[in-house]
Design a protein around this motif. Structure first.
Motif, PDB file in Angstrom:
ATOM      1  N   GLY A  90       0.792  -1.211   0.000  1.00  0.00           N
ATOM      2  CA  GLY A  90       0.000   0.000   0.000  1.00  0.00           C
ATOM      3  C   GLY A  90       0.831   1.270   0.000  1.00  0.00           C
ATOM      4  O   GLY A  90       0.283   2.373  -0.034  1.00  0.00           O
ATOM      5  N   GLN A  91       2.162   1.124   0.009  1.00  0.00           N
ATOM      6  CA  GLN A  91       3.066   2.266   0.023  1.00  0.00           C
ATOM      7  C   GLN A  91       3.490   2.640  -1.390  1.00  0.00           C
ATOM      8  O   GLN A  91       3.398   1.835  -2.324  1.00  0.00           O
ATOM      9  N   ALA A  92       3.969   3.869  -1.549  1.00  0.00           N
ATOM     10  CA  ALA A  92       4.505   4.282  -2.850  1.00  0.00           C
ATOM     11  C   ALA A  92       5.679   3.385  -3.226  1.00  0.00           C
ATOM     12  O   ALA A  92       6.416   2.891  -2.352  1.00  0.00           O
ATOM     13  N   TRP A  93       5.849   3.164  -4.510  1.00  0.00           N
ATOM     14  CA  TRP A  93       7.004   2.392  -4.966  1.00  0.00           C
ATOM     15  C   TRP A  93       8.293   3.121  -4.566  1.00  0.00           C
ATOM     16  O   TRP A  93       8.298   4.349  -4.473  1.00  0.00           O
ATOM     17  N   PRO A  94       9.386   2.386  -4.348  1.00  0.00           N
ATOM     18  CA  PRO A  94      10.653   3.058  -4.053  1.00  0.00           C
ATOM     19  C   PRO A  94      11.043   4.014  -5.178  1.00  0.00           C
ATOM     20  O   PRO A  94      10.723   3.779  -6.350  1.00  0.00           O
ATOM     21  N   ALA A  95      11.724   5.079  -4.828  1.00  0.00           N
ATOM     22  CA  ALA A  95      12.216   6.014  -5.839  1.00  0.00           C
ATOM     23  C   ALA A  95      13.184   5.295  -6.772  1.00  0.00           C
ATOM     24  O   ALA A  95      13.903   4.376  -6.369  1.00  0.00           O
ATOM     25  N   MET A  96      13.199   5.726  -8.030  1.00  0.00           N
ATOM     26  CA  MET A  96      14.121   5.132  -8.987  1.00  0.00           C
ATOM     27  C   MET A  96      15.544   5.585  -8.667  1.00  0.00           C
ATOM     28  O   MET A  96      15.810   6.787  -8.633  1.00  0.00           O
ATOM     29  N   PRO A  97      16.464   4.647  -8.425  1.00  0.00           N
ATOM     30  CA  PRO A  97      17.852   5.055  -8.155  1.00  0.00           C
ATOM     31  C   PRO A  97      18.431   5.860  -9.315  1.00  0.00           C
ATOM     32  O   PRO A  97      18.134   5.581 -10.486  1.00  0.00           O
ATOM     33  N   GLU A  98      19.258   6.824  -9.007  1.00  0.00           N
ATOM     34  CA  GLU A  98      19.822   7.670 -10.050  1.00  0.00           C
ATOM     35  C   GLU A  98      20.670   6.862 -11.019  1.00  0.00           C
ATOM     36  O   GLU A  98      20.710   7.166 -12.218  1.00  0.00           O
ATOM     37  N   VAL A  99      21.340   5.808 -10.532  1.00  0.00           N
ATOM     38  CA  VAL A  99      22.142   4.979 -11.430  1.00  0.00           C
ATOM     39  C   VAL A  99      21.251   4.288 -12.461  1.00  0.00           C
ATOM     40  O   VAL A  99      21.668   4.057 -13.606  1.00  0.00           O
ATOM     41  N   PHE A 100      20.008   3.965 -12.104  1.00  0.00           N
ATOM     42  CA  PHE A 100      19.047   3.409 -13.061  1.00  0.00           C
ATOM     43  C   PHE A 100      18.682   4.453 -14.111  1.00  0.00           C
ATOM     44  O   PHE A 100      18.761   4.204 -15.316  1.00  0.00           O
ATOM     45  N   ARG A 101      18.259   5.611 -13.629  1.00  0.00           N
ATOM     46  CA  ARG A 101      17.763   6.648 -14.534  1.00  0.00           C
ATOM     47  C   ARG A 101      18.847   7.089 -15.516  1.00  0.00           C
ATOM     48  O   ARG A 101      18.604   7.235 -16.716  1.00  0.00           O
ATOM     49  N   ALA A 102      20.064   7.281 -14.999  1.00  0.00           N
ATOM     50  CA  ALA A 102      21.162   7.734 -15.854  1.00  0.00           C
ATOM     51  C   ALA A 102      21.462   6.710 -16.946  1.00  0.00           C
ATOM     52  O   ALA A 102      21.709   7.074 -18.107  1.00  0.00           O
ATOM     53  N   LEU A 103      21.428   5.429 -16.608  1.00  0.00           N
ATOM     54  CA  LEU A 103      21.663   4.383 -17.597  1.00  0.00           C
ATOM     55  C   LEU A 103      20.585   4.395 -18.667  1.00  0.00           C
ATOM     56  O   LEU A 103      20.882   4.316 -19.868  1.00  0.00           O
ATOM     57  N   ALA A 104      19.322   4.483 -18.259  1.00  0.00           N
ATOM     58  CA  ALA A 104      18.225   4.457 -19.223  1.00  0.00           C
ATOM     59  C   ALA A 104      18.310   5.628 -20.194  1.00  0.00           C
ATOM     60  O   ALA A 104      18.120   5.469 -21.409  1.00  0.00           O
ATOM     61  N   VAL A 105      18.600   6.809 -19.670  1.00  0.00           N
ATOM     62  CA  VAL A 105      18.710   8.005 -20.518  1.00  0.00           C
ATOM     63  C   VAL A 105      19.868   7.854 -21.497  1.00  0.00           C
ATOM     64  O   VAL A 105      19.750   8.159 -22.694  1.00  0.00           O
ATOM     65  N   ARG A 106      20.995   7.358 -21.005  1.00  0.00           N
ATOM     66  CA  ARG A 106      22.189   7.200 -21.847  1.00  0.00           C
ATOM     67  C   ARG A 106      21.969   6.149 -22.927  1.00  0.00           C
ATOM     68  O   ARG A 106      22.364   6.331 -24.090  1.00  0.00           O
ATOM     69  N   ALA A 107      21.336   5.036 -22.565  1.00  0.00           N
ATOM     70  CA  ALA A 107      21.092   3.973 -23.540  1.00  0.00           C
ATOM     71  C   ALA A 107      20.107   4.425 -24.610  1.00  0.00           C
ATOM     72  O   ALA A 107      20.302   4.161 -25.808  1.00  0.00           O
ATOM     73  N   ALA A 108      19.044   5.099 -24.205  1.00  0.00           N
ATOM     74  CA  ALA A 108      18.072   5.582 -25.181  1.00  0.00           C
ATOM     75  C   ALA A 108      18.720   6.548 -26.166  1.00  0.00           C
ATOM     76  O   ALA A 108      18.484   6.473 -27.379  1.00  0.00           O
ATOM     77  N   ALA A 109      19.555   7.446 -25.655  1.00  0.00           N
ATOM     78  CA  ALA A 109      20.230   8.405 -26.533  1.00  0.00           C
ATOM     79  C   ALA A 109      21.163   7.689 -27.500  1.00  0.00           C
ATOM     80  O   ALA A 109      21.243   8.045 -28.683  1.00  0.00           O
ATOM     81  N   ALA A 110      21.857   6.655 -27.020  1.00  0.00           N
ATOM     82  CA  ALA A 110      22.770   5.898 -27.882  1.00  0.00           C
ATOM     83  C   ALA A 110      22.025   5.184 -28.998  1.00  0.00           C
ATOM     84  O   ALA A 110      22.584   4.924 -30.072  1.00  0.00           O
ATOM     85  N   ALA A 111      20.747   4.879 -28.766  1.00  0.00           N
ATOM     86  CA  ALA A 111      19.933   4.200 -29.775  1.00  0.00           C
ATOM     87  C   ALA A 111      19.135   5.179 -30.638  1.00  0.00           C
ATOM     88  O   ALA A 111      18.332   4.755 -31.471  1.00  0.00           O
ATOM     89  N   GLY A 112      19.336   6.481 -30.418  1.00  0.00           N
ATOM     90  CA  GLY A 112      18.675   7.478 -31.251  1.00  0.00           C
ATOM     91  C   GLY A 112      17.414   8.073 -30.663  1.00  0.00           C
ATOM     92  O   GLY A 112      16.653   8.746 -31.375  1.00  0.00           O
ATOM     93  N   PHE A 113      17.181   7.855 -29.356  1.00  0.00           N
ATOM     94  CA  PHE A 113      15.988   8.389 -28.711  1.00  0.00           C
ATOM     95  C   PHE A 113      16.402   9.378 -27.618  1.00  0.00           C
ATOM     96  O   PHE A 113      16.271   9.108 -26.418  1.00  0.00           O
ATOM     97  N   ALA A 114      16.928  10.507 -28.033  1.00  0.00           N
ATOM     98  CA  ALA A 114      17.355  11.533 -27.087  1.00  0.00           C
ATOM     99  C   ALA A 114      16.146  12.101 -26.347  1.00  0.00           C
ATOM    100  O   ALA A 114      15.047  12.185 -26.900  1.00  0.00           O
ATOM    101  N   GLY A 115      16.360  12.496 -25.093  1.00  0.00           N
ATOM    102  CA  GLY A 115      15.304  13.123 -24.320  1.00  0.00           C
ATOM    103  C   GLY A 115      14.409  12.158 -23.568  1.00  0.00           C
ATOM    104  O   GLY A 115      13.471  12.585 -22.892  1.00  0.00           O
ATOM    105  N   PHE A 116      14.687  10.859 -23.637  1.00  0.00           N
ATOM    106  CA  PHE A 116      13.894   9.887 -22.897  1.00  0.00           C
ATOM    107  C   PHE A 116      14.089  10.093 -21.400  1.00  0.00           C
ATOM    108  O   PHE A 116      15.205  10.208 -20.916  1.00  0.00           O
TER     109      PHE A 116
END
Length: 217
Positions: A90-116
């Motif tokens: 019943g609690q909010a999901w844990p915050a997304m760790p910054e190491v997760f978010r940074a990886l996702a943004v970097r990978a998306a940009a490397a695949a041509g999806f900047a700004g994800f």
């Protein structure tokens, strides 16, 4: 196209264009980053433990799941959906760790999806015998946003099908540190994971972790 692609290629960082909108970022994550990701995974799971969710049809999923971020993907007899709280606690999901978010943004940009900028991360744990049937990711509001899928631990065979479930999917062997990104004209392609073989990996032990990043709303 049923052959296992890239199974014998050297483990050097490389971006492989599978087709329009689909990229395999091979060896995208180095050993140090993989260790930091695993540490972050364990931190999230202390707050929101893994569980085997149930499909609307009553099927118990063989993959154990949890979430972090503003929203989490869940399934039960009520249907598939995103919600801001863990239905178990019943609690909010844990915050997304910054190491997760940074990886996702970097990978998306490397695949041509900047700004994800993901607001949801589904954590999947595969043990020997677990699999993920072919499905579409279609519960998100903006289909212009890509999917970023990260592999850690034991190798797996990723199945990438067409716009219909029928037909033989492309098979891609994924090693620890590989990332698959798809979007654009391929955003609603069916995809899944073949049955995981038994084994042991120095990073994860006898399992594979998958992080799937999405922009849910």
């Amino acid at each position: 196209m049923t052959q296992d692609l890239f199974a014998t290629l050297p483990r050097t960082p490389s971006a492989i264009a599978i087709e329009e909108g689909v990229s395999l970022l091979q060896a995208f994550i180095d050993e140090a980053e993989a260790g930091a990701l695993m540490q972050a995974i364990h931190g999230v799971l202390q707050q929101a433990p893994l569980r085997h969710m149930q499909t609307p049809g009553g099927y118990r999923m063989s993959v154990a799941m949890s979430n972090c971020g503003e929203l989490g993907w869940v399934t039960d007899r009520s249907g598939y959906r995103y919600q801001g709280s863990d239905p178990v606690s019943g609690q909010a999901w844990p915050a997304m760790p910054e190491v997760f978010r940074a990886l996702a943004v970097r990978a998306a940009a490397a695949a041509g999806f900047a700004g994800f900028m993901p607001d949801a991360c589904l954590i999947n744990r595969y043990e020997a015998g677990a699999r993920m049937a072919l499905h579409q990711d279609k519960d998100e509001q903006d289909m212009r946003q890509p999917i970023v899928s990260v592999s850690l631990g034991l190798p797996a065979t990723f199945l990438f099908g067409g716009m219909q479930r029928a037909g033989r999917p492309l098979r891609m062997r994924l090693e620890s540190g590989d990332v698959v990104v798809w979007g654009g004209p391929a955003r609603l392609r069916f995809h899944g994971v073949d049955t995981l073989a038994d084994g042991e990996h120095p990073l994860s032990g006898r399992c594979r972790f998958n992080l799937t990043f999405r922009r849910a709303r």
